[in-house]
Design a protein around this motif. Structure first.
Motif, PDB file in Angstrom:
ATOM      1  N   UNK A  68      -5.572 -97.603  33.765  1.00 19.91           N
ATOM      2  CA  UNK A  68      -4.854 -96.739  33.510  1.00 19.91           C
ATOM      3  C   UNK A  68      -5.225 -95.474  34.101  1.00 19.91           C
ATOM      4  N   UNK A  69      -6.184 -95.304  34.432  1.00 17.15           N
ATOM      5  CA  UNK A  69      -6.801 -93.851  34.945  1.00 17.15           C
ATOM      6  C   UNK A  69      -6.111 -93.773  36.540  1.00 17.15           C
ATOM      7  N   UNK A  70      -5.729 -95.096  37.021  1.00 15.89           N
ATOM      8  CA  UNK A  70      -4.989 -94.993  38.231  1.00 15.89           C
ATOM      9  C   UNK A  70      -3.540 -94.981  38.245  1.00 15.89           C
ATOM     10  N   UNK A  71      -3.000 -95.363  37.067  1.00 18.32           N
ATOM     11  CA  UNK A  71      -1.573 -95.359  37.105  1.00 18.32           C
ATOM     12  C   UNK A  71      -0.614 -93.935  37.478  1.00 18.32           C
ATOM     13  N   UNK A  72       0.410 -94.105  38.056  1.00 22.40           N
ATOM     14  CA  UNK A  72       1.215 -92.720  38.469  1.00 22.40           C
ATOM     15  C   UNK A  72       1.520 -92.089  37.447  1.00 22.40           C
ATOM     16  N   UNK A  73       1.234 -90.802  37.346  1.00 23.38           N
ATOM     17  CA  UNK A  73       1.781 -89.887  36.246  1.00 23.38           C
ATOM     18  C   UNK A  73       1.108 -90.029  34.940  1.00 23.38           C
ATOM     19  N   UNK A  74       1.258 -91.304  34.517  1.00 27.58           N
ATOM     20  CA  UNK A  74       0.529 -91.547  32.996  1.00 27.58           C
ATOM     21  C   UNK A  74      -0.984 -91.444  32.935  1.00 27.58           C
ATOM     22  N   UNK A  75      -1.504 -91.900  34.178  1.00 24.69           N
ATOM     23  CA  UNK A  75      -3.010 -91.851  34.354  1.00 24.69           C
ATOM     24  C   UNK A  75      -3.416 -90.285  34.303  1.00 24.69           C
ATOM     25  N   UNK A  76      -2.842 -89.420  35.024  1.00 28.19           N
ATOM     26  CA  UNK A  76      -3.254 -87.957  34.847  1.00 28.19           C
ATOM     27  C   UNK A  76      -3.170 -87.458  33.370  1.00 28.19           C
ATOM     28  N   UNK A  77      -2.069 -87.875  32.553  1.00 28.71           N
ATOM     29  CA  UNK A  77      -2.024 -87.269  31.422  1.00 28.71           C
ATOM     30  C   UNK A  77      -3.039 -87.996  30.401  1.00 28.71           C
TER      31      UNK A  77
END
Length: 251
Positions: A68-77
């Protein structure tokens, strides 16, 4: 109020609320998260969408798979929400992860654990895994590294396990039924972006969230028994919410 929270806490809430609004998520919430002491919320898991649905309600921190940490956008949040990322391929790290979860609980963070360890098709609740539920016991101790039986290992605060069921019930106002519910679910080898695009096109989902009775987790608590009780509560509540939606259509 969200606006009184530090920016790193309210920005993810705002993001998740916008995400739910864009997709067309309508939430029904039964009960509420306990706010007396440390709480580990044990939920079933249907989709990546669960994170936005829950994250839009209140400040929460998630225990998520490392990808999840590397997912676009969702990882950031997810990072802004102080999520704890778990590498499921390295079981030797479970103890370190449990201590990190315990630290967050001691700091007052409400932690969400998707206790099945994976996502389902939204029609069932899979058996709950118990390893990380042990973090609740560590959170009670004055010093997580202390030897059991010493003063530093004595319980210092109440800790609760709170079951939470997530049930996707309607599509465009109509009961989804077993055959259509996987439209909301994200599981198996599904890719994230195509599923997100499909939801943006379909939209108008109803989801029911039901908080169960909190389970006190004392110094002598058994994590396997606590996990089983939480699993049974989540399964009962989710099936009730799915059947209630179906039966209500025929009234």
């Amino acid at each position: 109020m969200v606006l009184n929270l530090p920016s790193k806490r309210w920005i993810p809430i705002l993001f998740h609320r916008i995400t739910c609004q864009v997709i067309g998520i309508r939430k029904t919430v039964n009960g509420a998260c306990i706010n007396d002491g440390a709480v580990l919320i044990t939920a079933n898991h249907c989709s990546w969408l669960d994170i936005s649905v829950l994250g839009s309600l209140q400040p929460l921190s998630f225990i998520a798979k490392s990808e999840v940490a590397s997912w676009p956008i969702f990882g950031l949040f997810a990072k802004l929400q102080r999520s704890v990322f778990v590498n499921r391929t390295k079981r030797s790290k479970t103890g370190d992860v449990a201590k990190e979860i315990a630290k967050r609980l001691k700091d007052g963070d409400a932690m969400v654990l998707f206790a099945e360890g994976t996502s389902s098709d939204g029609n069932q609740v899979l058996p709950f895994r118990t390893a990380l539920i042990g973090a609740a016991k560590t959170a009670m101790m004055a010093d997580p590294n202390a030897t059991i039986g010493t003063d530093d290992a004595a319980p210092v605060q109440p800790v609760w396990i709170q079951p939470l069921s997530i049930a996707y019930t309607r599509l465009h106002g109509l009961p989804m039924g077993r055959q259509y519910r996987p439209l909301a679910a994200w599981y198996g080898d599904m890719d994230l972006m195509p599923h997100l695009w499909m939801l943006l096109k379909e939209g108008a989902l109803d989801v029911t969230l039901t908080f169960g009775e909190p389970i006190p987790f004392g110094a002598d608590a058994d994590r396997k028994q606590a996990a089983l009780k939480a699993e049974q509560t989540v399964r009962t509540n989710m099936l009730h919410d799915l059947h209630y939606c179906r039966d209500k259509r025929h009234q």
